[in-house]
Design a protein around this motif. Structure first.
Motif, PDB file in Angstrom:
ATOM      1  N   GLU A  34       0.825  -1.206   0.000  1.00 53.35           N
ATOM      2  CA  GLU A  34       0.000   0.000   0.000  1.00 53.35           C
ATOM      3  C   GLU A  34       0.867   1.268   0.000  1.00 53.35           C
ATOM      4  O   GLU A  34       1.926   1.278   0.610  1.00 53.35           O
ATOM      5  N   ARG A  72     -15.087  -7.926  -2.922  1.00 51.71           N
ATOM      6  CA  ARG A  72     -14.155  -6.950  -2.345  1.00 51.71           C
ATOM      7  C   ARG A  72     -14.709  -6.381  -1.038  1.00 51.71           C
ATOM      8  O   ARG A  72     -14.008  -6.282  -0.038  1.00 51.71           O
ATOM      9  N   TYR A  92     -10.296 -13.803  -2.706  1.00 49.55           N
ATOM     10  CA  TYR A  92      -9.530 -13.036  -3.700  1.00 49.55           C
ATOM     11  C   TYR A  92      -9.507 -13.773  -5.035  1.00 49.55           C
ATOM     12  O   TYR A  92      -9.648 -13.166  -6.101  1.00 49.55           O
ATOM     13  N   ARG A  96     -11.145 -12.779  -8.727  1.00 53.64           N
ATOM     14  CA  ARG A  96     -10.222 -12.789  -9.878  1.00 53.64           C
ATOM     15  C   ARG A  96     -10.758 -13.676 -11.005  1.00 53.64           C
ATOM     16  O   ARG A  96     -10.692 -13.304 -12.191  1.00 53.64           O
ATOM     17  N   ARG A 118      -3.016  -4.735  -9.039  1.00 50.73           N
ATOM     18  CA  ARG A 118      -2.916  -5.941  -8.189  1.00 50.73           C
ATOM     19  C   ARG A 118      -3.358  -7.173  -8.964  1.00 50.73           C
ATOM     20  O   ARG A 118      -4.127  -7.089  -9.911  1.00 50.73           O
ATOM     21  N   THR A 123      -1.724 -11.969  -3.805  1.00 54.06           N
ATOM     22  CA  THR A 123      -2.041 -13.124  -2.958  1.00 54.06           C
ATOM     23  C   THR A 123      -0.751 -13.806  -2.514  1.00 54.06           C
ATOM     24  O   THR A 123      -0.629 -14.260  -1.376  1.00 54.06           O
ATOM     25  N   TYR A 126       0.458 -11.286   0.281  1.00 56.64           N
ATOM     26  CA  TYR A 126      -0.343 -11.036   1.490  1.00 56.64           C
ATOM     27  C   TYR A 126      -0.856 -12.311   2.171  1.00 56.64           C
ATOM     28  O   TYR A 126      -1.030 -12.338   3.371  1.00 56.64           O
ATOM     29  N   GLN A 127      -1.157 -13.365   1.388  1.00 53.54           N
ATOM     30  CA  GLN A 127      -1.736 -14.570   2.009  1.00 53.54           C
ATOM     31  C   GLN A 127      -0.702 -15.690   2.177  1.00 53.54           C
ATOM     32  O   GLN A 127      -0.976 -16.672   2.868  1.00 53.54           O
TER      33      GLN A 127
HETATM   34  P1  TMP Z   1      -6.283  -1.794  -2.730  1.00 48.81           P
HETATM   35  O1  TMP Z   1      -6.785  -2.410  -3.988  1.00 48.81           O
HETATM   36  O2  TMP Z   1      -7.004  -0.580  -2.351  1.00 48.81           O
HETATM   37  O3  TMP Z   1      -4.819  -1.694  -2.683  1.00 48.81           O
HETATM   38  O4  TMP Z   1      -6.714  -2.787  -1.529  1.00 48.81           O
HETATM   39  C1  TMP Z   1      -6.787  -4.127  -1.634  1.00 48.81           C
HETATM   40  C2  TMP Z   1      -6.350  -4.727  -0.328  1.00 48.81           C
HETATM   41  O5  TMP Z   1      -6.452  -6.136  -0.426  1.00 48.81           O
HETATM   42  C3  TMP Z   1      -4.903  -4.423   0.016  1.00 48.81           C
HETATM   43  O6  TMP Z   1      -4.792  -4.260   1.428  1.00 48.81           O
HETATM   44  C4  TMP Z   1      -4.169  -5.680  -0.370  1.00 48.81           C
HETATM   45  C5  TMP Z   1      -5.200  -6.746  -0.181  1.00 48.81           C
HETATM   46  N1  TMP Z   1      -5.070  -7.889  -1.090  1.00 48.81           N
HETATM   47  C6  TMP Z   1      -4.709  -9.129  -0.569  1.00 48.81           C
HETATM   48  O7  TMP Z   1      -4.485  -9.256   0.640  1.00 48.81           O
HETATM   49  N2  TMP Z   1      -4.618 -10.193  -1.413  1.00 48.81           N
HETATM   50  C7  TMP Z   1      -4.881 -10.097  -2.745  1.00 48.81           C
HETATM   51  O8  TMP Z   1      -4.789 -11.092  -3.489  1.00 48.81           O
HETATM   52  C8  TMP Z   1      -5.261  -8.794  -3.267  1.00 48.81           C
HETATM   53  C9  TMP Z   1      -5.554  -8.640  -4.727  1.00 48.81           C
HETATM   54  C10 TMP Z   1      -5.331  -7.740  -2.405  1.00 48.81           C
END
Ligand code: TMP
Length: 245
Positions: A34, A72, A92, A96, A118, A123, A126-127
């Motif tokens: 971010e 979302r 997610y 997608r 993104r 993924t 973050y995951q």
């Molecule tokens: P953003 O699109 O405003 O950046 O926010 C999406 C949020 O979702 C951001 O905190 C990142 C998170 N995210 C995941 O954790 N995993 C994913 O696969 C995606 C696409 C986003």
């Protein structure tokens, strides 16, 4: 005598004047933590390509379809603390899969340029590791969601977490922002609320993806001024995809 280089150049300018671009049918992802500037840069590339006559589809993941935006809302809602990591990953991926089937694959088949804010790379950042999730497991689910059509290039925007978190903090102080043409209230989502150490791990997970597959990933230093970063984006796309933008 017309050399190969001259011919390529002539073809290129002909393509430009006829509204074509060497990026036709290409799928490019802008990703990173971010506050790293990826969304601004995605819009700048869209504007540049459209000014040259290209047809560009800019989408955000998760989202950009009716169902995807609903997912979302579910996955980012700070009130949904009970979502377990495997469900989070699947949500997610589900968003997608919808976006691929409903808009991305048709746009690519129609020779448009697709820019995605993104994607699977998020993924894998973050995951990954949550509830023991491995990169191979995430990639296996992605293979199903994507029907095997992976991005041609993923640009990873990088900067120190402290720096990007400061940018995010400034965003919250402003309280609203314009996103995809809409003025929206800025509230910390479920993921943004996670601690600094989590975001540091996310950064490392992004860097590892570039290291693992440098042919399809390019690291962009997001800490420079916007215009300079844009130049780096254009250079990276030209170099990796072997194009003259
Ligand atoms: P953003 O699109 O405003 O950046 O926010 C999406 C949020 O979702 C951001 O905190 C990142 C998170 N995210 C995941 O954790 N995993 C994913 O696969 C995606 C696409 C986003």
């Amino acid at each position: 005598m017309m050399t190969f280089k001259h011919a390529a150049r002539a073809l290129h300018s002909e393509a430009k004047s006829s509204g074509m671009t060497p990026l036709n049918g290409k799928f490019i992802v802008f990703d990173g933590g971010e506050g790293c500037g990826k969304s601004t840069q995605a819009r700048l590339l869209q504007q540049r390509l459209e000014a040259g006559g290209a047809r560009v589809l800019l989408v955000r993941d998760p989202g950009s379809t009716r169902v995807g935006e609903m997912i979302r809302g579910v996955v980012l809602d700070p009130d949904h603390g009970e979502i377990v990591m495997r469900c989070e990953m699947m949500l997610y991926m589900a968003a997608r899969a919808q976006m691929m089937g409903e808009i991305i694959l048709p746009a690519l088949a129609d020779n448009q340029v697709v820019i995605c804010d993104r994607f699977v790379s998020s993924t894998l950042a973050y995951q990954l590791g949550g509830d023991g999730l491995s990169a191979d497991e995430i990639r296996a689910v992605a293979e199903i969601a994507l029907r095997g059509r992976w991005p041609d290039l993923t640009l990873i925007f990088d900067m120190p977490v402290e720096h990007s978190r400061n940018r995010v903090r400034a965003k919250f102080e402003q309280r609203t922002e314009t996103l995809f043409g809409e003025q929206v209230k800025v509230v910390k989502d479920r993921i943004e609320q996670r601690p600094e150490a989590y975001h540091e791990q996310v950064r490392q997970n992004y860097l590892a993806q570039v290291e693992r597959d440098p042919e399809r990933h390019k690291l962009i230093d997001g800490a420079h001024p916007v215009e300079r970063v844009h130049q780096h984006v254009v250079q990276a796309i030209s170099q990796v995809l072997g194009l003259d933008l």
